[in-house]
Design a protein around this motif. Structure first.
Motif, mmCIF file in Angstrom:
data_model
loop_
_atom_site.group_PDB
_atom_site.id
_atom_site.type_symbol
_atom_site.label_atom_id
_atom_site.label_comp_id
_atom_site.label_asym_id
_atom_site.label_seq_id
_atom_site.Cartn_x
_atom_site.Cartn_y
_atom_site.Cartn_z
ATOM 1 N N MET A 96 70.849 15.237 112.594
ATOM 2 C CA MET A 96 70.993 15.168 114.042
ATOM 3 C C MET A 96 70.686 16.519 114.686
ATOM 4 N N LEU A 97 71.192 17.585 114.093
ATOM 5 C CA LEU A 97 70.965 18.915 114.649
ATOM 6 C C LEU A 97 69.492 19.308 114.558
ATOM 7 N N ALA A 98 68.863 18.947 113.465
ATOM 8 C CA ALA A 98 67.466 19.319 113.259
ATOM 9 C C ALA A 98 66.529 18.596 114.219
ATOM 10 N N HIS A 99 66.936 17.423 114.701
ATOM 11 C CA HIS A 99 66.060 16.628 115.562
ATOM 12 C C HIS A 99 66.285 16.894 117.048
ATOM 13 N N ARG A 100 67.118 17.867 117.374
ATOM 14 C CA ARG A 100 67.267 18.206 118.789
ATOM 15 C C ARG A 100 65.988 18.828 119.348
ATOM 16 N N GLN A 101 65.778 18.657 120.633
ATOM 17 C CA GLN A 101 64.627 19.266 121.305
ATOM 18 C C GLN A 101 65.001 20.671 121.759
ATOM 19 N N MET A 102 64.252 21.662 121.339
ATOM 20 C CA MET A 102 64.510 23.038 121.753
ATOM 21 C C MET A 102 63.952 23.264 123.156
ATOM 22 N N VAL A 103 64.728 23.925 123.995
ATOM 23 C CA VAL A 103 64.303 24.210 125.364
ATOM 24 C C VAL A 103 64.165 25.719 125.544
ATOM 25 N N SER A 104 63.379 26.111 126.525
ATOM 26 C CA SER A 104 63.226 27.527 126.846
ATOM 27 C C SER A 104 64.429 28.000 127.665
ATOM 28 N N VAL A 105 64.561 29.302 127.832
ATOM 29 C CA VAL A 105 65.659 29.830 128.647
ATOM 30 C C VAL A 105 65.527 29.346 130.089
ATOM 31 N N ALA A 106 64.296 29.310 130.607
ATOM 32 C CA ALA A 106 64.086 28.831 131.982
ATOM 33 C C ALA A 106 64.495 27.365 132.113
ATOM 34 N N GLU A 107 64.151 26.554 131.131
ATOM 35 C CA GLU A 107 64.548 25.141 131.159
ATOM 36 C C GLU A 107 66.062 24.999 131.055
ATOM 37 N N TYR A 108 66.664 25.781 130.182
ATOM 38 C CA TYR A 108 68.128 25.779 130.041
ATOM 39 C C TYR A 108 68.807 26.114 131.357
ATOM 40 N N GLU A 109 68.324 27.124 132.059
ATOM 41 C CA GLU A 109 68.940 27.515 133.325
ATOM 42 C C GLU A 109 68.808 26.406 134.364
ATOM 43 N N GLU A 110 67.667 25.741 134.382
ATOM 44 C CA GLU A 110 67.473 24.620 135.305
ATOM 45 C C GLU A 110 68.433 23.473 134.977
ATOM 46 N N ILE A 111 68.583 23.169 133.698
ATOM 47 C CA ILE A 111 69.505 22.106 133.271
ATOM 48 C C ILE A 111 70.945 22.485 133.620
ATOM 49 N N PHE A 112 71.298 23.741 133.380
ATOM 50 C CA PHE A 112 72.660 24.215 133.674
ATOM 51 C C PHE A 112 73.003 24.001 135.141
ATOM 52 N N ASN A 113 72.033 24.229 136.022
ATOM 53 C CA ASN A 113 72.270 24.113 137.468
ATOM 54 C C ASN A 113 72.082 22.699 138.010
ATOM 55 N N SER A 114 71.733 21.748 137.123
ATOM 56 C CA SER A 114 71.449 20.383 137.585
ATOM 57 C C SER A 114 72.647 19.448 137.473
ATOM 58 N N GLN A 115 73.798 19.968 137.040
ATOM 59 C CA GLN A 115 74.963 19.110 136.829
ATOM 60 C C GLN A 115 75.434 18.472 138.139
ATOM 61 N N LEU A 116 75.913 17.236 138.039
ATOM 62 C CA LEU A 116 76.288 16.457 139.222
ATOM 63 C C LEU A 116 77.801 16.504 139.406
ATOM 64 N N PHE A 117 78.273 17.584 140.046
ATOM 65 C CA PHE A 117 79.709 17.775 140.212
ATOM 66 C C PHE A 117 80.255 17.200 141.520
ATOM 67 N N ASP A 118 79.387 16.898 142.481
ATOM 68 C CA ASP A 118 79.837 16.491 143.817
ATOM 69 C C ASP A 118 79.975 14.972 143.910
ATOM 70 N N SER A 119 81.216 14.500 143.861
ATOM 71 C CA SER A 119 81.461 13.057 143.899
ATOM 72 C C SER A 119 81.239 12.465 145.285
ATOM 73 N N ALA A 120 81.121 13.309 146.303
ATOM 74 C CA ALA A 120 80.949 12.808 147.679
ATOM 75 C C ALA A 120 79.509 12.410 147.968
ATOM 76 N N VAL A 121 78.611 12.728 147.059
ATOM 77 C CA VAL A 121 77.195 12.447 147.274
ATOM 78 C C VAL A 121 76.713 11.445 146.231
ATOM 79 N N ASP A 122 76.246 10.291 146.676
ATOM 80 C CA ASP A 122 75.652 9.340 145.740
ATOM 81 C C ASP A 122 74.438 9.995 145.083
ATOM 82 N N SER A 123 74.360 9.911 143.759
ATOM 83 C CA SER A 123 73.277 10.593 143.065
ATOM 84 C C SER A 123 72.996 9.904 141.749
ATOM 85 N N GLN A 124 71.819 10.173 141.218
ATOM 86 C CA GLN A 124 71.422 9.633 139.926
ATOM 87 C C GLN A 124 71.114 10.779 138.966
ATOM 88 N N SER A 125 71.569 10.620 137.734
ATOM 89 C CA SER A 125 71.254 11.613 136.715
ATOM 90 C C SER A 125 69.845 11.384 136.207
#
Length: 387
Positions: A334-363
């Motif tokens: 399972m660990l070996a089959h993960r997709q490796m991401v770049s630091v820039a991609e990681y930062e974008e993913i980190f900031n994409s989390q859907l924490f605001d329950s007041a806004v209808d949104s799709q992941s």
């Protein structure tokens, strides 16, 4: 009656970041991360994963229809809960197709709560032979971009079935534990990232381990040579070595070499995942069971620590055929089959989390994976699917 861990499964999301690349981008020496901290890769959490999805995905790896019929309670340990009122266990109950006539509860005490859940499961089964308890320990370690704790981020879930005929290990009734009010790590209600005093946390961890080890010896008469290894809570893998080094002089040179090899075996998976808080010590246990030099009947020490702070030390006795059971979990694959991401991609993913329950949104959940996924918010409610 023997009560213990009958099954154990692990899940972590399918994205990962090479910490050598992170060190280079952050202007740090890679050895600071890979040797000084003891981490090589960390799991990256997409916005369609949370503790519910990870816990369900871990449990799906091990549950049979017979298990579902016998499970009387779900204990979900996390410090990354998705709701301040509704337990993650309730979501998991429905998504796993469990009976409505069971108990579902969420527990919190930093990284320690999974152990409390395991002990409660043991006590419940001891009083209710033939019943089973599902214990899930799932978390997302999130400190923020370019913070001191960034290198120890990670995520995942460990699911365990506790029964009165355990195929993996008996949970001994030899626990010693302690609690102290310590400001080494906490996350305020209004924060999505943790606050930590890393040096203090390390000092308290080591102190509590040493105190409990001495108390454990006094109460049980056990010696270090009686154990075939330790599973430590590993917020980063070097932490286990810091604890174990304090008592290595209690065995001879051969014993020290053996315990160091067992420690290295217990660190294999955590080094590739990062910190998963409540699940960390049990991922170390699974790594030791899979990668270590173990035999039926041997006894393992388990040291669980949660900042704030609470700790427990106990032992497990390995069941006949435990190796055949844990062999069914292909963690390395399972660990070996993960997709490796770049630091820039990681930062974008980190900031994409859907924490605001007041806004209808799709992941960004992809279709057809067969996994449990968080789909987003609708009218303030979390939406999930399996498939």
């Amino acid at each position: 009656m023997t009560v213990g861990i009958d099954k154990i499964g692990f899940y972590t999301p399918g994205l990962a970041l090479d910490l050598v690349e992170l060190a280079q981008v952050r202007g740090d020496e890679p050895d600071k991360y890979t040797i000084g901290i003891g981490q090589s890769v960390q799991t990256i959490v997409p916005n369609y994963e949370d503790v519910v999805t990870m816990g369900v995905n871990a449990a799906q790896k091990i549950l049979t229809d017979a298990d579902r019929e016998q499970i009387e309670m779900v204990v979900f340990a996390t410090e990354s809960g998705v709701d301040n009122s509704k337990s993650a266990a309730v979501f998991a109950q429905k998504l796993l197709g469990l009976s409505p006539f069971i108990r579902t509860i969420e527990m919190k005490q930093a990284c320690y709560a999974g152990t409390y859940g395991l002990m409660q499961a043991r006590d419940f089964v001891a009083l209710h032979p033939g019943k089973k308890v599902l214990v899930i320990a799932a978390d997302i370690a999130r400190y923020g971009l370019a913070t001191p704790g960034e290198v120890t981020q990670g995520a995942g879930a460990v699911a365990m079935v506790v029964s009165d005929d355990p195929a993996i290990a008996e949970i001994a009734t030899d626990s010693v534990y302690m609690s102290r009010d310590v400001a080494d790590f906490w996350r305020p209600i209004d924060s999505t990232t943790a606050l930590v005093d890393g040096h203090l946390s390390t000092d308290v961890y080591k102190e509590m381990f040493l105190t409990l080890w001495q108390r454990y010896q006094d109460q049980t008469g056990m010696k270090l040579s009686d154990l075939a290894g330790f599973a430590f809570h590993l917020p980063y893998t070097k932490m286990g070595k810091k604890a174990l080094d304090q008592i290595m002089d209690q065995v001879d040179a051969d014993g020290q070499a053996f315990l160091r090899a067992q420690l290295a075996a217990s660190q294999v998976y955590n080094r590739q995942v990062g910190n998963l808080y409540t699940g960390s010590v049990y991922l170390a246990l699974l790594s030791l069971l899979k990668e270590g030099d173990l035999q039926t009947g041997q006894r393992l020490g388990v040291f669980s620590y949660g900042s704030g702070a609470e700790a427990e030390l106990f032992s497990l006795k390995l069941s006949d055929g435990f190796d055949q059971v844990v062999a069914q979990q292909d963690v390395a694959g399972m660990l070996a089959h993960r997709q490796m991401v770049s630091v820039a991609e990681y930062e974008e993913i980190f900031n994409s989390q859907l924490f605001d329950s007041a806004v209808d949104s799709q992941s960004q959940a992809p279709a057809g994976t067969g996994l449990c996924q968080f789909l987003g918010w609708q009218s303030g409610e979390r939406q999930y699917r399996i498939g």
